[in-house]
Design a protein around this motif. Sequence first.
Motif, short mmCIF file in Angstrom:
data_model
loop_
_atom_site.label_atom_id
_atom_site.label_comp_id
_atom_site.label_asym_id
_atom_site.label_seq_id
_atom_site.Cartn_x
_atom_site.Cartn_y
_atom_site.Cartn_z
N ASN A 140 0.81 -1.22 0.00
CA ASN A 140 0.00 0.00 0.00
C ASN A 140 0.84 1.28 0.00
O ASN A 140 0.45 2.27 -0.63
CB ASN A 140 -0.93 0.02 1.22
N CYS A 141 1.97 1.27 0.71
CA CYS A 141 2.72 2.50 0.93
C CYS A 141 4.06 2.57 0.19
O CYS A 141 4.67 3.64 0.13
CB CYS A 141 2.97 2.70 2.43
N CYS A 192 8.04 16.22 -1.51
CA CYS A 192 6.79 16.56 -2.18
C CYS A 192 7.01 17.82 -3.00
O CYS A 192 7.27 18.90 -2.44
CB CYS A 192 5.67 16.77 -1.15
N VAL A 205 0.09 9.49 2.73
CA VAL A 205 -1.38 9.48 2.62
C VAL A 205 -1.95 10.88 2.79
O VAL A 205 -3.10 11.12 2.40
CB VAL A 205 -1.98 8.53 3.68
N GLU A 206 -1.18 11.81 3.35
CA GLU A 206 -1.66 13.18 3.53
C GLU A 206 -1.35 14.06 2.34
O GLU A 206 -1.68 15.25 2.35
CB GLU A 206 -1.02 13.77 4.80
N HIS A 207 -0.69 13.51 1.31
CA HIS A 207 -0.36 14.26 0.10
C HIS A 207 -0.90 13.51 -1.13
O HIS A 207 -0.12 13.11 -2.00
CB HIS A 207 1.15 14.45 -0.01
N PRO A 208 -2.22 13.28 -1.21
CA PRO A 208 -2.76 12.48 -2.31
C PRO A 208 -2.59 13.17 -3.66
O PRO A 208 -2.83 14.37 -3.80
CB PRO A 208 -4.24 12.35 -1.94
N GLY A 209 -2.13 12.43 -4.63
CA GLY A 209 -1.98 12.95 -5.99
C GLY A 209 -0.80 13.87 -6.19
O GLY A 209 -0.61 14.39 -7.30
N HIS A 210 0.01 14.10 -5.18
CA HIS A 210 1.15 15.00 -5.30
C HIS A 210 2.33 14.27 -5.96
O HIS A 210 2.50 13.07 -5.78
CB HIS A 210 1.58 15.53 -3.94
#
Length: 323
Positions: A140-141, A192, A205-210
């Motif tokens: 997942n990560c 990021c 998970v706190e930067h989705p799509g970045h």
Amino acid sequence: MAESKQNLDDVPTCSICMETFRKPVMLPCQHSFCMECIGLHADKSKPVQTDKTSGNTGNEGIHQLIACPVCRAPTSLKREGVAGLPLNFHLAEIVEKFSSAVKVEDDTPYCSLCEEDNQAKAVKFCTTCAVFYCQECLANCHPMRGALKRHQLISSLEYLSQETSQGQVSRDRQSTQQPSCARHGQPFGLYCVPCGMVICMGCVVEHPGHTMQDIKSAAAKVKPAILNKTSELEKVLQETKESMSGVMRLQNKIQENQELRNREVEEAYSAAVEALQNLEATLLTWPKKPAIQRVMYPPLAEDLKSTQPLLKSLHISYTVTSA
């Protein structure tokens, strides 16, 4: 892991204490026991007097007969007791391997991303992120694509083996040697791009799509700009040092000029005072005849009168300069 568990269960144990052998010794009947266990068993047996009819005094002494706890075969112990029994080196080697396997089993780290109350055993360690992953968190990560494709993954047990062989202390100490995320306690491993900040794997998970970059790649890109700025700052620092040196030289020059002016004023004042004192002495030694002084030396009297303001002015200037 199941195979490892099965192998651990197959390790033989002492028939007396039912635990892993500790310094196994072997009886003539080929049964083995812990030296301590067979010693306790021997303590319950009564000593017997050896046969002295042979006349061989070299065999005299107290011997002890014990029965094997498994097959009841008799064993004669010499004066040194159970310490004289031969060690079972083959069994001791098996026990040593078993102990090493148990230590590795117990030291298997937990996943760094799982919740504390439900942590799974780690299967992989990322040498770039310095993070342990279980199978689920790895999928997942840490997918092996994009910026993470160049990360090196090794098994958690291989990492522990390398750590031990290199004399390192623990994975906790290794992680503290790197800048870590204050929220997740994990070392920074990614950059990021939209946010312009370094993050750990827990922050993903706190930067989705970045767009993410490997921290080493991102550092390589900004390194030239940082070096250029550092060079500029060093140049400014050097110029500042030179300016400060110039200011110090100017300050020293001003101080030298001030001291020189003070000396000149002091010398002029001393010369004027000396001249006036000489003039005063000359006038005081002349005959005190008012009529003659008024007729013959009016210029001298006028000079003495006119020099008094000058003397006062010089005295004031000297006082101000000395202060």
